[in-house]
Scaffold this motif. Structure first.
Motif, short mmCIF file in Angstrom:
data_model
loop_
_atom_site.label_atom_id
_atom_site.label_comp_id
_atom_site.label_asym_id
_atom_site.label_seq_id
_atom_site.Cartn_x
_atom_site.Cartn_y
_atom_site.Cartn_z
N MET A 114 1.05 -0.89 -0.32
CA MET A 114 -0.27 -0.35 -0.07
C MET A 114 1.25 1.14 0.10
N GLN A 115 0.18 1.52 -1.57
CA GLN A 115 1.56 3.28 -0.87
C GLN A 115 0.43 4.78 -1.03
N PHE A 116 1.40 5.53 0.35
CA PHE A 116 0.70 6.29 0.83
C PHE A 116 -0.31 7.00 0.01
N ASP A 117 0.45 7.80 -0.73
CA ASP A 117 -0.63 7.96 -1.56
C ASP A 117 -1.89 7.84 -2.57
N ASP A 118 -1.35 6.64 -2.75
CA ASP A 118 -2.29 5.86 -3.44
C ASP A 118 -3.75 5.29 -2.63
N GLN A 119 -3.29 5.14 -0.87
CA GLN A 119 -4.19 5.59 -0.31
C GLN A 119 -5.40 6.95 -0.07
N LEU A 120 -5.06 7.89 -0.23
CA LEU A 120 -5.25 9.09 0.30
C LEU A 120 -6.52 9.40 -1.15
N ARG A 121 -5.57 8.84 -2.46
CA ARG A 121 -6.51 8.77 -3.34
C ARG A 121 -7.68 8.31 -3.42
N ARG A 122 -7.97 7.05 -2.49
CA ARG A 122 -8.39 6.31 -2.69
C ARG A 122 -9.30 6.55 -2.11
N TYR A 123 -8.72 7.15 -0.47
CA TYR A 123 -10.28 7.39 0.19
C TYR A 123 -10.60 8.74 -0.20
N PHE A 124 -9.66 9.98 0.00
CA PHE A 124 -10.23 11.34 -0.13
C PHE A 124 -10.23 12.13 -1.95
N LEU A 142 -3.91 0.23 7.30
CA LEU A 142 -5.25 0.63 6.93
C LEU A 142 -5.56 1.31 8.70
N TRP A 143 -5.49 0.29 9.04
CA TRP A 143 -5.22 0.65 10.71
C TRP A 143 -4.90 2.04 11.21
N ALA A 144 -3.11 2.04 10.55
CA ALA A 144 -2.43 3.36 10.92
C ALA A 144 -2.92 3.98 9.80
N LEU A 145 -3.51 4.02 9.12
CA LEU A 145 -3.78 5.48 8.46
C LEU A 145 -4.75 6.30 9.48
N LEU A 146 -5.82 5.67 10.15
CA LEU A 146 -7.10 5.79 10.84
C LEU A 146 -6.35 6.34 12.36
N HIS A 147 -5.32 5.97 12.38
CA HIS A 147 -4.29 6.43 13.32
C HIS A 147 -4.04 7.65 13.72
N MET A 148 -3.62 7.97 12.24
CA MET A 148 -2.75 9.53 11.99
C MET A 148 -4.07 10.19 12.25
#
Length: 86
Positions: free
Chosen positions: A1-11, A47-53
């Motif tokens: 999972m790439q951080f930028d990809d996750q930001l694009r996916r959710y936001f 996913l948990w770590a991203l939610l933690h942030m």
């Protein structure tokens, strides 16, 4: 999972300053749903770590069945706290 990809996916952007409060809340809610459905331990932890942030992670005993995963999450939280002190 790439951080930028996750930001694009959710936001739908990597620029969080451009995300409205409603879109932020909706993205976090989608992350919660995905966390609840995710079976892969590594993806679940990411996913948990991203939610933690975002200050929205569920409690460790809710998020992780495995004690090793809970320990890794505690280590992550401590690492993040140390980083905030710099």
């Amino acid at each position: 999972m790439q951080f930028d990809d996750q930001l694009r996916r959710y936001f739908a952007t990597t620029d969080l300053s451009a995300v409205s409060p409603d879109a932020l809340a909706a993205g976090i809610e989608r992350m919660h749903v995905d966390l609840g459905m995710e079976k892969d331990r590594q993806r679940r932890f990411a996913l948990w770590a991203l939610l933690h942030m975002f200050g929205a992670a569920p409690d460790l005993d809710v998020a992780f069945k495995d004690a090793a995963d809970r320990d890794a999450a505690r280590d992550f939280m401590e690492m993040m706290e140390r980083g905030e002190g710099d």
